[in-house]
Design a protein around this motif. Structure first.
Motif, PDB file in Angstrom:
ATOM      1  N   GLU A   1      23.032 -18.469  10.840  1.00 14.38           N
ATOM      2  CA  GLU A   1      22.604 -19.768  10.857  1.00 14.38           C
ATOM      3  C   GLU A   1      21.087 -20.027  10.100  1.00 14.38           C
ATOM      4  OE1 GLU A   1      22.469 -24.215  11.948  1.00 14.38           O
ATOM      5  OE2 GLU A   1      24.104 -22.660  12.042  1.00 14.38           O
ATOM      6  N   ASN A   2      20.396 -19.200  10.646  1.00 23.51           N
ATOM      7  CA  ASN A   2      18.805 -19.232  10.246  1.00 23.51           C
ATOM      8  C   ASN A   2      18.886 -19.052   8.562  1.00 23.51           C
ATOM      9  OD1 ASN A   2      16.110 -19.560  10.433  1.00 23.51           O
ATOM     10  ND2 ASN A   2      15.966 -17.297  10.471  1.00 23.51           N
TER      11      ASN A   2
ATOM     12  N   ARG B   1      20.577 -22.134   6.697  1.00 21.14           N
ATOM     13  CA  ARG B   1      19.579 -23.214   6.690  1.00 21.14           C
ATOM     14  C   ARG B   1      18.446 -23.311   5.894  1.00 21.14           C
ATOM     15  NH1 ARG B   1      19.255 -23.594  11.784  1.00 21.14           N
ATOM     16  NH2 ARG B   1      17.468 -22.141  12.257  1.00 21.14           N
ATOM     17  N   LYS B   2      17.774 -22.031   5.884  1.00 22.83           N
ATOM     18  CA  LYS B   2      16.458 -21.766   4.901  1.00 22.83           C
ATOM     19  C   LYS B   2      17.139 -21.987   3.342  1.00 22.83           C
ATOM     20  CE  LYS B   2      13.878 -19.388   8.128  1.00 22.83           C
ATOM     21  NZ  LYS B   2      13.103 -17.930   8.337  1.00 22.83           N
TER      22      LYS B   2
END
Length: 117
Positions: free
Chosen positions: A95-96, A99-100
């Motif tokens: 997810e991280n 998103r980035k």
């Protein structure tokens, strides 16, 4: 899920999509993350489901002679193939990181639009 919030997000995305040809990636995904508390994967998947409904706004452009169906079909074929490949990799990412990557893409697009022809 708040029905009014969903409708507001849809109206905002629809207006900007019809007005500027953008919606999913630029408007819908951030709004779904912020207001509906979706994670990046959910927002992107939901945005892809909404894209099919843009047919109705496309018809307005088509009736005024602003749609090249031949080019749309060719790009659409590539879009289908690319969509499968992108979805495979996106659903495999954390997810991280996803998103980035999304944020960096939006920054690059914004800079290109602001500073270059």
């Amino acid at each position: 899920m708040d029905i009014l919030t969903c409708l507001f997000i849809g109206v905002a995305g629809g207006i900007l999509s019809g007005l500027m040809g953008v919606g999913g990636g630029i408007i819908l995904i951030p709004l779904m993350i912020i207001f509906l508390k979706m994670n990046q994967h959910q927002a992107q998947g939901t945005s892809l489901a909404i894209i099919t409904l843009s047919l109705f706004s496309m018809l307005v452009y088509y009736k005024k002679g602003h749609v090249n169906l031949g080019i749309a079909a060719l790009i659409g074929i590539g879009f289908i193939a690319g969509g499968f490949i992108g979805a495979y990799f996106a659903t495999s990412m954390s997810e991280n990181i996803l998103r980035k990557c999304f944020a960096v893409l939006m920054i690059i697009i914004a800079c290109k639009m602001l500073f270059f022809k």
